[in-house]
Design an enzyme around this catalytic site. Sequence first.
Site, short mmCIF file in Angstrom:
data_model
loop_
_atom_site.label_atom_id
_atom_site.label_comp_id
_atom_site.label_asym_id
_atom_site.label_seq_id
_atom_site.Cartn_x
_atom_site.Cartn_y
_atom_site.Cartn_z
N GLY A 31 -3.92 -16.06 -8.89
CA GLY A 31 -2.97 -17.05 -7.93
C GLY A 31 -1.89 -16.51 -7.27
O GLY A 31 -1.52 -15.33 -7.45
N HIS A 34 -1.19 -13.50 -2.10
CA HIS A 34 -0.83 -12.69 -0.86
C HIS A 34 -1.93 -11.84 0.21
O HIS A 34 -3.12 -11.82 -0.53
CB HIS A 34 0.27 -11.55 -1.30
N HIS A 37 -4.47 -9.96 -2.11
CA HIS A 37 -5.56 -10.62 -2.70
C HIS A 37 -6.65 -10.96 -1.50
O HIS A 37 -7.90 -11.02 -1.82
CB HIS A 37 -5.00 -11.95 -3.21
N GLN A 61 -2.96 -11.80 -21.33
CA GLN A 61 -2.21 -10.66 -20.56
C GLN A 61 -0.71 -10.61 -20.62
O GLN A 61 -0.27 -9.54 -19.99
CB GLN A 61 -3.09 -10.26 -19.53
N ASP A 152 -3.19 -1.91 -8.77
CA ASP A 152 -3.32 -1.88 -10.34
C ASP A 152 -4.13 -0.77 -10.87
O ASP A 152 -5.65 -1.22 -11.27
CB ASP A 152 -3.84 -3.25 -10.82
O1 PAF Z 1 -4.98 -8.37 -11.55
C1 PAF Z 1 -4.86 -9.67 -11.80
O2 PAF Z 1 -4.37 -10.56 -11.03
C2 PAF Z 1 -5.07 -9.95 -13.22
O3 PAF Z 1 -5.03 -8.96 -14.14
C3 PAF Z 1 -6.92 -10.24 -13.48
C4 PAF Z 1 -7.54 -8.99 -12.97
C5 PAF Z 1 -7.24 -11.40 -12.36
C6 PAF Z 1 -7.24 -10.77 -14.82
O4 PAF Z 1 -6.35 -11.87 -15.10
#
Ligand code: PAF
Length: 285
Positions: A31, A34, A37, A61, A152
């Site tokens: 969520g 921006h 995404h 995470q 990432d």
């Molecule tokens: O990159 C992210 O936003 C998160 O690490 C993901 C891949 C949605 C996993 O929670």
Amino acid sequence: MKTVDNINDLRQIVSEWRQQGLKIGFVPTMGNLHAGHISLVTEAHKHADKIVASIFINPMQFGANEDVDNYPRTMEADQQKLAAEGTDLLFTPTPEIIYPKGLDKQTFVEVPTVSEGYCGESRPGHFRGVSTIVCKLFNLVQPDIACFGLKDYQQVQVIETMVEDLSMPIKIIPVETIREESGLALSSRNGYLTEEELKIAPALSQNIQWLAKELKNGNDFIGLAKTAALYINNAGLKTDYIHVCNAKTLQPASEDDTDLVILAAAYCGKARLIDNLRFSLPAIY
Ligand code: PAF
């Protein structure tokens, strides 16, 4: 766009699409969306007939010192953005649905080697959380393709390795980073930056660029990376790491590597920013 928060509805809708022979594309997110995404959804449309997105702030995470409760929650705005980009289905489960037994009793997925070092070292347990949730979401959605942002970079390598090692029938599509005009990579974390910090934050990408340019003239990977770290610090950031690596294995670059990536992370005020640049050097014979 339909939004569902439970597994049965998700599975039923996706299985109907499958029966119609449609190809499913998946964009997992946490969520606070921006343009980066949204570019994942745009890309997913090129490879699939129906697009499923998820919004799940994955507690597994986040480290003990990272505040999962204060992660920005912007569900209504996120829904609007996803719908405007033609997302077909949004999955928004709660932690209780995803981890009904709690995090301590949850089976996990750990990807060796590429998850070690860099962000894996600075954020212990982070990639275990990422690979576990992405594996779970893949099992729930069963997509044909899934899109991930290259900002990432290490995360993309971890997910590609997991998919390969566990023989998952899913094509991973890495998507280029979207940047501000200053070069600053778009990130949810940019929202934590003050006006002053926003001015200095581009020093991270600028010095990664500088380093790549210098490396084309000489391959002192470690010495030049140290200099880049100093420049980033001089700009007012605090370098966490900056390394030149083999773009596929993420091992420190060696003399005969030609496909390279610079991985870097730096603190800018409270925000920890990450960025990278993949580039090639002419082979040395
Ligand atoms: O990159 C992210 O936003 C998160 O690490 C993901 C891949 C949605 C996993 O929670």
